[in-house]
Write a protein that holds these residues in place. Structure first.
Motif, PDB file in Angstrom:
ATOM      1  N   ILE A 120       6.565  13.043  -4.133  1.00 48.16           N
ATOM      2  CA  ILE A 120       5.771  14.386  -4.276  1.00 48.16           C
ATOM      3  C   ILE A 120       6.718  15.232  -3.769  1.00 48.16           C
ATOM      4  CG2 ILE A 120       5.175  13.743  -1.787  1.00 48.16           C
ATOM      5  CD1 ILE A 120       2.613  15.349  -2.622  1.00 48.16           C
ATOM      6  N   ASP A 121       6.655  16.600  -4.045  1.00 48.83           N
ATOM      7  CA  ASP A 121       7.487  17.747  -3.659  1.00 48.83           C
ATOM      8  C   ASP A 121       6.510  18.422  -2.465  1.00 48.83           C
ATOM      9  OD1 ASP A 121       8.422  19.977  -2.740  1.00 48.83           O
ATOM     10  OD2 ASP A 121       8.694  20.860  -4.926  1.00 48.83           O
ATOM     11  N   TYR A 122       5.960  18.020  -1.222  1.00 48.61           N
ATOM     12  CA  TYR A 122       5.164  18.183  -0.505  1.00 48.61           C
ATOM     13  C   TYR A 122       5.132  19.694  -0.258  1.00 48.61           C
ATOM     14  CZ  TYR A 122       1.691  18.121   3.475  1.00 48.61           C
ATOM     15  OH  TYR A 122       0.666  18.216   4.138  1.00 48.61           O
ATOM     16  N   GLN A 123       6.286  20.378  -0.257  1.00 51.06           N
ATOM     17  CA  GLN A 123       6.337  22.023   0.074  1.00 51.06           C
ATOM     18  C   GLN A 123       5.700  22.843  -1.065  1.00 51.06           C
ATOM     19  OE1 GLN A 123      10.410  23.326   0.912  1.00 51.06           O
ATOM     20  NE2 GLN A 123       9.950  25.420   0.798  1.00 51.06           N
ATOM     21  N   HIS A 124       5.833  22.152  -2.125  1.00 51.29           N
ATOM     22  CA  HIS A 124       5.345  23.285  -3.170  1.00 51.29           C
ATOM     23  C   HIS A 124       3.884  22.561  -3.962  1.00 51.29           C
ATOM     24  CE1 HIS A 124       9.623  23.972  -3.035  1.00 51.29           C
ATOM     25  NE2 HIS A 124       9.016  25.194  -3.171  1.00 51.29           N
ATOM     26  N   ASN A 125       3.675  21.375  -3.870  1.00 58.38           N
ATOM     27  CA  ASN A 125       2.692  20.621  -4.797  1.00 58.38           C
ATOM     28  C   ASN A 125       1.669  19.809  -3.673  1.00 58.38           C
ATOM     29  OD1 ASN A 125       3.463  21.606  -7.132  1.00 58.38           O
ATOM     30  ND2 ASN A 125       5.101  19.987  -7.122  1.00 58.38           N
ATOM     31  N   ARG A 126       0.860  20.611  -2.925  1.00 55.43           N
ATOM     32  CA  ARG A 126       0.041  19.742  -1.996  1.00 55.43           C
ATOM     33  C   ARG A 126      -1.710  19.355  -2.602  1.00 55.43           C
ATOM     34  NH1 ARG A 126       1.455  22.031   3.886  1.00 55.43           N
ATOM     35  NH2 ARG A 126       3.764  22.219   3.790  1.00 55.43           N
ATOM     36  N   ALA A 127      -1.816  20.059  -3.735  1.00 60.49           N
ATOM     37  CA  ALA A 127      -2.964  19.874  -4.357  1.00 60.49           C
ATOM     38  C   ALA A 127      -3.540  18.347  -4.532  1.00 60.49           C
ATOM     39  CB  ALA A 127      -3.294  20.618  -5.606  1.00 60.49           C
ATOM     40  N   PHE A 128      -4.605  17.712  -4.307  1.00 62.12           N
ATOM     41  CA  PHE A 128      -4.958  16.324  -4.513  1.00 62.12           C
ATOM     42  C   PHE A 128      -3.877  15.491  -3.696  1.00 62.12           C
ATOM     43  CE2 PHE A 128      -7.060  13.370  -7.253  1.00 62.12           C
ATOM     44  CZ  PHE A 128      -7.693  12.784  -6.303  1.00 62.12           C
ATOM     45  N   SER A 129      -2.990  15.799  -2.709  1.00 60.71           N
ATOM     46  CA  SER A 129      -2.031  15.000  -1.937  1.00 60.71           C
ATOM     47  C   SER A 129      -2.597  13.885  -1.197  1.00 60.71           C
ATOM     48  CB  SER A 129      -1.287  16.054  -1.156  1.00 60.71           C
ATOM     49  OG  SER A 129      -2.109  16.614  -0.174  1.00 60.71           O
ATOM     50  N   HIS A 130      -4.039  14.089  -0.736  1.00 57.85           N
ATOM     51  CA  HIS A 130      -4.462  12.931  -0.062  1.00 57.85           C
ATOM     52  C   HIS A 130      -4.495  11.678  -0.956  1.00 57.85           C
ATOM     53  CE1 HIS A 130      -7.646  15.288  -1.989  1.00 57.85           C
ATOM     54  NE2 HIS A 130      -8.741  14.307  -1.621  1.00 57.85           N
ATOM     55  N   PHE A 200       9.566  14.673   7.234  1.00 58.83           N
ATOM     56  CA  PHE A 200       8.643  13.624   7.796  1.00 58.83           C
ATOM     57  C   PHE A 200       7.582  13.059   6.715  1.00 58.83           C
ATOM     58  CE2 PHE A 200       4.941  12.402  10.086  1.00 58.83           C
ATOM     59  CZ  PHE A 200       5.350  11.422  10.990  1.00 58.83           C
ATOM     60  N   VAL A 201       6.845  14.093   6.050  1.00 65.54           N
ATOM     61  CA  VAL A 201       5.839  13.548   5.199  1.00 65.54           C
ATOM     62  C   VAL A 201       6.286  12.890   3.996  1.00 65.54           C
ATOM     63  CG1 VAL A 201       4.225  14.449   3.576  1.00 65.54           C
ATOM     64  CG2 VAL A 201       4.228  15.540   5.943  1.00 65.54           C
ATOM     65  N   GLU A 202       7.276  13.213   3.291  1.00 69.30           N
ATOM     66  CA  GLU A 202       7.857  12.730   2.088  1.00 69.30           C
ATOM     67  C   GLU A 202       8.503  11.515   2.355  1.00 69.30           C
ATOM     68  OE1 GLU A 202       8.599  16.938  -0.224  1.00 69.30           O
ATOM     69  OE2 GLU A 202      10.198  15.601   0.271  1.00 69.30           O
ATOM     70  N   ASP A 203       9.125  11.158   3.318  1.00 69.50           N
ATOM     71  CA  ASP A 203      10.137  10.326   3.534  1.00 69.50           C
ATOM     72  C   ASP A 203       9.661   9.163   4.587  1.00 69.50           C
ATOM     73  OD1 ASP A 203      12.066  11.759   2.136  1.00 69.50           O
ATOM     74  OD2 ASP A 203      13.204  12.315   3.703  1.00 69.50           O
ATOM     75  N   ILE A 204       8.685   9.508   5.426  1.00 70.72           N
ATOM     76  CA  ILE A 204       8.070   8.542   6.545  1.00 70.72           C
ATOM     77  C   ILE A 204       6.703   8.412   6.157  1.00 70.72           C
ATOM     78  CG2 ILE A 204       7.932   8.127   9.085  1.00 70.72           C
ATOM     79  CD1 ILE A 204      10.509   9.271   9.627  1.00 70.72           C
TER      80      ILE A 204
END
Length: 380
Positions: A120-130, A200-204
Protein backbone atom coordinates in the motif's frame (compact mmCIF):
# COMPACT_ATOMS: atom_id res chain seq x y z
CA UNK A 1 -17.87 -24.72 18.43
CA UNK A 2 -20.98 -23.35 20.15
CA UNK A 3 -21.26 -19.63 20.71
CA UNK A 4 -20.07 -18.39 24.09
CA UNK A 5 -21.52 -15.17 25.56
CA UNK A 6 -18.11 -14.02 26.79
CA UNK A 7 -16.50 -14.36 23.36
CA UNK A 8 -19.48 -12.71 21.71
CA UNK A 9 -19.12 -9.78 24.10
CA UNK A 10 -15.41 -9.47 23.31
CA UNK A 11 -16.10 -9.55 19.57
CA UNK A 12 -18.77 -6.88 19.99
CA UNK A 13 -16.35 -4.73 22.00
CA UNK A 14 -13.72 -5.18 19.29
CA UNK A 15 -15.91 -3.97 16.43
CA UNK A 16 -17.36 -1.04 18.41
CA UNK A 17 -13.86 -0.04 19.53
CA UNK A 18 -12.63 -0.03 15.94
CA UNK A 19 -15.63 2.03 14.87
CA UNK A 20 -14.88 4.53 17.63
CA UNK A 21 -11.29 4.74 16.45
CA UNK A 22 -12.34 5.53 12.91
CA UNK A 23 -14.61 8.34 14.10
CA UNK A 24 -11.63 10.61 13.33
CA UNK A 25 -12.86 10.40 9.72
CA UNK A 26 -15.85 12.53 10.73
CA UNK A 27 -14.29 14.82 13.32
CA UNK A 28 -14.11 12.51 16.33
CA UNK A 29 -16.32 12.42 19.43
CA UNK A 30 -14.84 15.17 21.55
CA UNK A 31 -12.18 15.35 24.26
CA UNK A 32 -14.10 13.33 26.87
CA UNK A 33 -13.86 10.18 24.71
CA UNK A 34 -10.34 10.94 23.53
CA UNK A 35 -8.40 8.07 25.12
CA UNK A 36 -11.02 5.43 24.27
CA UNK A 37 -11.09 6.57 20.66
CA UNK A 38 -7.31 6.95 20.40
CA UNK A 39 -6.69 3.32 21.32
CA UNK A 40 -9.57 1.88 19.31
CA UNK A 41 -7.11 0.33 16.85
CA UNK A 42 -6.53 -2.30 19.55
CA UNK A 43 -9.88 -3.80 18.59
CA UNK A 44 -8.17 -5.30 15.54
CA UNK A 45 -5.63 -7.01 17.81
CA UNK A 46 -8.53 -8.44 19.80
CA UNK A 47 -9.96 -9.80 16.55
CA UNK A 48 -6.58 -11.41 15.83
CA UNK A 49 -6.48 -13.16 19.22
CA UNK A 50 -10.06 -14.40 18.80
CA UNK A 51 -9.27 -15.66 15.30
CA UNK A 52 -6.12 -17.45 16.45
CA UNK A 53 -8.04 -19.15 19.25
CA UNK A 54 -11.09 -20.18 17.22
CA UNK A 55 -9.30 -21.21 14.01
CA UNK A 56 -6.54 -22.85 16.00
CA UNK A 57 -9.10 -24.96 17.84
CA UNK A 58 -10.90 -25.90 14.62
CA UNK A 59 -7.67 -27.25 13.13
CA UNK A 60 -5.85 -28.68 16.14
CA UNK A 61 -8.75 -30.63 17.68
CA UNK A 62 -9.41 -33.00 14.74
CA UNK A 63 -5.68 -33.41 14.13
CA UNK A 64 -5.15 -34.33 17.79
CA UNK A 65 -7.84 -37.01 17.41
CA UNK A 66 -6.09 -38.58 14.42
CA UNK A 67 -8.61 -37.40 11.85
CA UNK A 68 -7.39 -36.96 8.25
CA UNK A 69 -5.90 -33.61 7.30
CA UNK A 70 -8.26 -31.94 4.81
CA UNK A 71 -6.88 -28.51 3.88
CA UNK A 72 -9.30 -28.26 0.97
CA UNK A 73 -12.29 -28.40 3.32
CA UNK A 74 -10.75 -25.74 5.53
CA UNK A 75 -9.97 -23.37 2.65
CA UNK A 76 -13.41 -23.80 1.13
CA UNK A 77 -15.11 -23.09 4.47
CA UNK A 78 -12.98 -19.96 4.92
CA UNK A 79 -13.78 -18.85 1.36
CA UNK A 80 -17.52 -19.13 2.03
CA UNK A 81 -17.01 -17.16 5.24
CA UNK A 82 -14.77 -14.35 4.05
CA UNK A 83 -15.07 -13.77 0.32
CA UNK A 84 -18.77 -13.03 -0.44
CA UNK A 85 -19.15 -9.98 1.82
CA UNK A 86 -15.63 -8.78 1.05
CA UNK A 87 -16.14 -8.98 -2.72
CA UNK A 88 -19.53 -7.30 -2.45
CA UNK A 89 -18.05 -4.31 -0.60
CA UNK A 90 -15.06 -4.20 -2.95
CA UNK A 91 -17.44 -4.10 -5.93
CA UNK A 92 -19.23 -1.09 -4.43
CA UNK A 93 -15.91 0.65 -3.86
CA UNK A 94 -14.99 0.12 -7.50
CA UNK A 95 -18.36 0.98 -9.02
CA UNK A 96 -19.16 4.02 -6.87
CA UNK A 97 -16.24 6.39 -6.20
CA UNK A 98 -18.46 8.51 -3.94
CA UNK A 99 -18.71 5.54 -1.57
CA UNK A 100 -15.00 5.76 -0.77
CA UNK A 101 -13.88 7.39 2.47
CA UNK A 102 -10.72 8.64 0.70
CA UNK A 103 -9.98 9.58 -2.90
CA UNK A 104 -7.06 7.28 -3.68
CA UNK A 105 -7.36 3.49 -3.78
CA UNK A 106 -4.83 0.74 -4.42
CA UNK A 107 -5.19 -1.41 -7.60
CA UNK A 108 -7.95 -3.99 -7.40
CA UNK A 109 -5.55 -6.90 -7.92
CA UNK A 110 -3.96 -6.16 -4.54
CA UNK A 111 -7.32 -6.60 -2.84
CA UNK A 112 -8.07 -9.79 -4.77
CA UNK A 113 -4.66 -11.29 -3.94
CA UNK A 114 -4.71 -10.01 -0.34
CA UNK A 115 -1.39 -8.23 -0.80
CA UNK A 116 -2.74 -4.78 0.06
CA UNK A 117 -1.02 -4.71 3.45
CA UNK A 118 2.36 -5.38 1.84
CA UNK A 119 2.20 -2.91 -1.07
CA UNK A 120 0.00 0.00 0.00
CA UNK A 121 0.92 3.62 -0.68
CA UNK A 122 -0.72 4.90 2.47
CA UNK A 123 -0.05 8.55 1.76
CA UNK A 124 -2.12 8.55 -1.44
CA UNK A 125 -4.39 5.47 -1.37
CA UNK A 126 -6.34 5.10 1.88
CA UNK A 127 -9.73 4.00 0.53
CA UNK A 128 -10.67 0.56 1.92
CA UNK A 129 -7.31 0.47 3.67
CA UNK A 130 -8.89 -1.32 6.64
CA UNK A 131 -8.83 -4.43 4.45
CA UNK A 132 -5.20 -4.76 5.58
CA UNK A 133 -6.32 -6.86 8.55
CA UNK A 134 -8.16 -9.27 6.23
CA UNK A 135 -4.86 -9.75 4.39
CA UNK A 136 -3.16 -10.74 7.66
CA UNK A 137 -5.99 -13.16 8.39
CA UNK A 138 -5.83 -14.70 4.91
CA UNK A 139 -2.08 -15.25 5.18
CA UNK A 140 -2.71 -16.96 8.51
CA UNK A 141 -5.39 -19.18 6.93
CA UNK A 142 -3.00 -20.08 4.11
CA UNK A 143 0.00 -21.08 6.22
CA UNK A 144 -1.25 -22.21 9.62
CA UNK A 145 -3.10 -25.41 8.53
CA UNK A 146 0.14 -26.81 7.11
CA UNK A 147 2.12 -25.70 10.14
CA UNK A 148 -0.45 -27.32 12.43
CA UNK A 149 -0.33 -30.53 10.38
CA UNK A 150 3.47 -30.61 10.56
CA UNK A 151 3.54 -30.01 14.31
CA UNK A 152 0.89 -32.64 15.05
CA UNK A 153 2.46 -35.41 12.96
CA UNK A 154 4.83 -35.99 15.86
CA UNK A 155 3.49 -33.82 18.69
CA UNK A 156 6.20 -32.28 20.81
CA UNK A 157 5.91 -29.60 23.44
CA UNK A 158 9.50 -28.54 22.75
CA UNK A 159 8.77 -28.17 19.01
CA UNK A 160 5.63 -26.15 19.64
CA UNK A 161 7.32 -23.86 22.17
CA UNK A 162 10.30 -23.39 19.84
CA UNK A 163 8.07 -22.30 16.96
CA UNK A 164 6.14 -19.89 19.21
CA UNK A 165 9.31 -18.36 20.63
CA UNK A 166 10.78 -18.04 17.14
CA UNK A 167 7.68 -16.18 15.87
CA UNK A 168 7.71 -13.91 18.92
CA UNK A 169 11.43 -13.07 18.70
CA UNK A 170 11.25 -12.56 14.94
CA UNK A 171 8.52 -9.97 15.43
CA UNK A 172 10.51 -8.16 18.10
CA UNK A 173 13.65 -8.14 15.96
CA UNK A 174 11.94 -7.06 12.74
CA UNK A 175 10.02 -4.20 14.32
CA UNK A 176 13.11 -2.99 16.14
CA UNK A 177 15.26 -3.17 13.02
CA UNK A 178 12.76 -1.35 10.80
CA UNK A 179 12.21 1.37 13.43
CA UNK A 180 15.92 1.99 13.95
CA UNK A 181 17.15 1.75 10.37
CA UNK A 182 14.17 2.82 8.25
CA UNK A 183 11.95 5.01 10.40
CA UNK A 184 14.41 6.85 12.62
CA UNK A 185 16.25 8.46 9.66
CA UNK A 186 13.07 10.22 8.44
CA UNK A 187 12.76 12.09 11.75
CA UNK A 188 15.11 14.67 10.35
CA UNK A 189 12.92 15.51 7.36
CA UNK A 190 10.89 18.70 7.19
CA UNK A 191 7.51 16.98 7.10
CA UNK A 192 8.31 14.72 10.06
CA UNK A 193 4.81 13.69 11.06
CA UNK A 194 3.66 12.65 7.62
CA UNK A 195 6.87 10.85 6.64
CA UNK A 196 7.27 9.08 9.98
CA UNK A 197 3.59 8.14 10.24
CA UNK A 198 3.46 6.81 6.69
CA UNK A 199 6.56 4.67 7.19
CA UNK A 200 5.16 3.38 10.47
CA UNK A 201 1.91 2.23 8.84
CA UNK A 202 3.51 0.79 5.71
CA UNK A 203 6.57 -0.87 7.25
CA UNK A 204 5.47 -1.84 10.78
CA UNK A 205 1.72 -1.67 11.39
CA UNK A 206 0.38 -3.36 8.24
CA UNK A 207 2.84 -6.12 7.16
CA UNK A 208 1.81 -9.62 8.19
CA UNK A 209 5.18 -10.63 9.62
CA UNK A 210 5.01 -7.67 12.01
CA UNK A 211 1.51 -8.46 13.34
CA UNK A 212 1.53 -12.16 14.24
CA UNK A 213 1.50 -11.65 18.02
CA UNK A 214 -2.29 -11.69 18.42
CA UNK A 215 -2.78 -14.73 16.21
CA UNK A 216 0.07 -16.49 18.01
CA UNK A 217 -1.43 -15.87 21.45
CA UNK A 218 -4.80 -17.14 20.25
CA UNK A 219 -3.24 -20.32 18.86
CA UNK A 220 -1.42 -20.90 22.15
CA UNK A 221 -4.77 -20.78 23.95
CA UNK A 222 -6.23 -23.28 21.48
CA UNK A 223 -3.22 -25.60 21.89
CA UNK A 224 -3.57 -25.55 25.68
CA UNK A 225 -7.28 -26.34 25.40
CA UNK A 226 -6.69 -29.26 23.01
CA UNK A 227 -3.44 -30.76 24.29
CA UNK A 228 -3.42 -29.76 27.97
CA UNK A 229 -7.08 -30.15 29.01
CA UNK A 230 -6.24 -30.28 32.72
CA UNK A 231 -4.34 -27.01 32.51
CA UNK A 232 -7.19 -25.48 30.49
CA UNK A 233 -9.73 -26.66 33.07
CA UNK A 234 -7.66 -25.01 35.79
CA UNK A 235 -7.56 -21.80 33.80
CA UNK A 236 -11.32 -21.91 33.38
CA UNK A 237 -11.81 -22.36 37.12
CA UNK A 238 -9.69 -19.24 37.66
CA UNK A 239 -11.32 -17.30 34.85
CA UNK A 240 -12.06 -14.23 36.97
CA UNK A 241 -8.41 -14.04 37.99
CA UNK A 242 -7.47 -14.24 34.31
CA UNK A 243 -9.95 -11.46 33.60
CA UNK A 244 -8.41 -9.15 36.20
CA UNK A 245 -4.89 -10.00 35.05
CA UNK A 246 -5.87 -9.42 31.41
CA UNK A 247 -7.35 -6.01 32.17
CA UNK A 248 -4.18 -5.09 34.08
CA UNK A 249 -1.89 -6.14 31.23
CA UNK A 250 -4.03 -4.36 28.63
CA UNK A 251 -3.96 -1.28 30.87
CA UNK A 252 -0.16 -1.37 30.91
CA UNK A 253 -0.14 -1.76 27.13
CA UNK A 254 -2.47 1.24 26.74
CA UNK A 255 -0.13 3.30 28.92
CA UNK A 256 2.85 2.13 26.88
CA UNK A 257 1.13 3.07 23.62
CA UNK A 258 0.49 6.65 24.75
CA UNK A 259 3.29 7.47 22.32
CA UNK A 260 2.18 4.95 19.76
CA UNK A 261 5.06 5.12 17.27
CA UNK A 262 7.92 5.30 19.79
CA UNK A 263 10.57 2.57 19.80
CA UNK A 264 9.58 0.76 23.02
CA UNK A 265 5.87 0.26 22.25
CA UNK A 266 6.73 -0.57 18.64
CA UNK A 267 8.99 -3.41 19.73
CA UNK A 268 7.35 -4.90 22.83
CA UNK A 269 3.91 -3.27 22.88
CA UNK A 270 2.18 -5.64 20.45
CA UNK A 271 3.09 -8.92 22.18
CA UNK A 272 2.28 -7.35 25.55
CA UNK A 273 -1.13 -6.20 24.33
CA UNK A 274 -1.80 -9.58 22.71
CA UNK A 275 -0.97 -11.44 25.92
CA UNK A 276 -3.38 -9.26 27.87
CA UNK A 277 -6.11 -9.75 25.29
CA UNK A 278 -5.46 -13.52 25.29
CA UNK A 279 -6.10 -13.58 29.04
CA UNK A 280 -9.43 -11.83 28.38
CA UNK A 281 -10.30 -14.38 25.69
CA UNK A 282 -9.45 -17.25 28.05
CA UNK A 283 -11.75 -15.66 30.63
CA UNK A 284 -14.46 -15.09 28.03
CA UNK A 285 -14.35 -18.75 27.02
CA UNK A 286 -15.46 -19.73 30.54
CA UNK A 287 -19.12 -19.62 31.49
CA UNK A 288 -18.02 -19.27 35.12
CA UNK A 289 -16.37 -15.89 34.71
CA UNK A 290 -18.03 -12.51 35.14
CA UNK A 291 -17.32 -11.91 31.47
CA UNK A 292 -18.81 -15.24 30.42
CA UNK A 293 -21.98 -14.74 32.48
CA UNK A 294 -22.56 -11.12 31.52
CA UNK A 295 -25.18 -11.20 28.79
CA UNK A 296 -25.22 -7.68 27.37
CA UNK A 297 -28.30 -6.98 25.21
CA UNK A 298 -27.31 -6.69 21.57
CA UNK A 299 -23.78 -8.07 22.06
CA UNK A 300 -24.65 -11.35 20.38
CA UNK A 301 -26.03 -9.58 17.33
CA UNK A 302 -23.01 -7.27 17.10
CA UNK A 303 -20.74 -10.30 17.30
CA UNK A 304 -22.75 -12.08 14.61
CA UNK A 305 -22.59 -9.13 12.21
CA UNK A 306 -19.14 -7.87 13.25
CA UNK A 307 -17.49 -8.88 9.97
CA UNK A 308 -20.01 -6.99 7.85
CA UNK A 309 -19.85 -4.01 10.20
CA UNK A 310 -16.07 -3.95 9.98
CA UNK A 311 -16.12 -4.04 6.19
CA UNK A 312 -18.67 -1.28 5.70
CA UNK A 313 -18.37 1.18 8.60
CA UNK A 314 -15.78 3.57 7.11
CA UNK A 315 -17.58 4.28 3.82
CA UNK A 316 -20.89 4.64 5.68
CA UNK A 317 -19.26 7.16 8.04
CA UNK A 318 -18.13 9.03 4.94
CA UNK A 319 -21.58 9.04 3.35
CA UNK A 320 -23.27 10.28 6.51
CA UNK A 321 -20.61 12.95 6.92
CA UNK A 322 -21.09 14.07 3.33
CA UNK A 323 -24.85 14.56 3.77
CA UNK A 324 -25.21 15.41 7.48
CA UNK A 325 -21.73 16.36 8.60
CA UNK A 326 -22.45 20.07 9.05
CA UNK A 327 -25.45 19.45 11.30
CA UNK A 328 -23.61 16.81 13.36
CA UNK A 329 -20.36 18.70 13.77
CA UNK A 330 -19.35 19.02 17.42
CA UNK A 331 -22.26 16.88 18.66
CA UNK A 332 -20.01 14.16 20.12
CA UNK A 333 -22.00 11.15 21.32
CA UNK A 334 -25.14 12.21 19.42
CA UNK A 335 -23.15 12.41 16.21
CA UNK A 336 -21.63 8.98 16.76
CA UNK A 337 -25.11 7.58 17.48
CA UNK A 338 -26.25 8.76 14.05
CA UNK A 339 -23.15 7.36 12.37
CA UNK A 340 -23.51 4.10 14.32
CA UNK A 341 -27.19 3.73 13.44
CA UNK A 342 -26.41 4.14 9.74
CA UNK A 343 -23.55 1.66 10.02
CA UNK A 344 -25.67 -0.90 11.88
CA UNK A 345 -28.34 -0.64 9.19
CA UNK A 346 -25.82 -1.03 6.36
CA UNK A 347 -24.07 -3.86 8.19
CA UNK A 348 -27.38 -5.65 8.69
CA UNK A 349 -28.17 -5.37 4.98
CA UNK A 350 -24.76 -6.76 4.05
CA UNK A 351 -24.96 -9.56 6.60
CA UNK A 352 -28.49 -10.75 5.82
CA UNK A 353 -28.33 -10.30 2.05
CA UNK A 354 -24.80 -11.61 1.38
CA UNK A 355 -22.91 -13.01 4.35
CA UNK A 356 -25.64 -15.13 5.94
CA UNK A 357 -26.92 -16.82 2.74
CA UNK A 358 -23.40 -17.97 1.89
CA UNK A 359 -22.87 -19.24 5.44
CA UNK A 360 -26.04 -21.31 5.09
CA UNK A 361 -24.86 -22.55 1.72
CA UNK A 362 -21.57 -23.53 3.37
CA UNK A 363 -23.35 -25.57 6.01
CA UNK A 364 -25.43 -27.39 3.40
CA UNK A 365 -22.30 -28.16 1.42
CA UNK A 366 -20.50 -29.35 4.54
CA UNK A 367 -23.35 -31.64 5.57
CA UNK A 368 -23.48 -33.20 2.10
CA UNK A 369 -19.73 -33.73 2.09
CA UNK A 370 -19.80 -35.24 5.56
CA UNK A 371 -22.63 -37.55 4.55
CA UNK A 372 -20.73 -38.67 1.47
CA UNK A 373 -17.59 -39.42 3.53
CA UNK A 374 -19.61 -41.43 6.06
CA UNK A 375 -21.21 -43.42 3.23
CA UNK A 376 -17.78 -44.21 1.73
CA UNK A 377 -16.48 -45.22 5.16
CA UNK A 378 -19.47 -47.49 5.74
CA UNK A 379 -19.06 -49.11 2.33
CA UNK A 380 -15.37 -49.64 2.99
Amino acid sequence: MSRLPGLDLLRAIAVVWVMLFHSYLVGGMGEFWGQIVTHGWMGVDLFFVLSGYLIGGQLLKPLSQGQPFRPGDFYLRRAFRVLPAFLAVLAIYLAWPGFREAEGMQPVWQFLTFTLNLLIDYQHNRAFSHAWSLCVEEHFYLIFPWLAWWMTRRPSTAKFVSVCVAVLLAGLALRGYVWLYQMAPVQGLEDVERSFGRRFVEDIYYPTWMRLDGLLCGVVLAAIQVYRPQLWAGMQRRANLLLVAGLAVVGVAIWLFMERTALLPTVIGYPLLSMGLALLVAAGASTRSWLGRWRVPGAGWLALTSYSLYLIHKPVFHLVDTHLGTQLQGQGVLAFAVYAAATLAAGAVLHYSVERPFLRLRERWYRRGQGAREAVAAAG
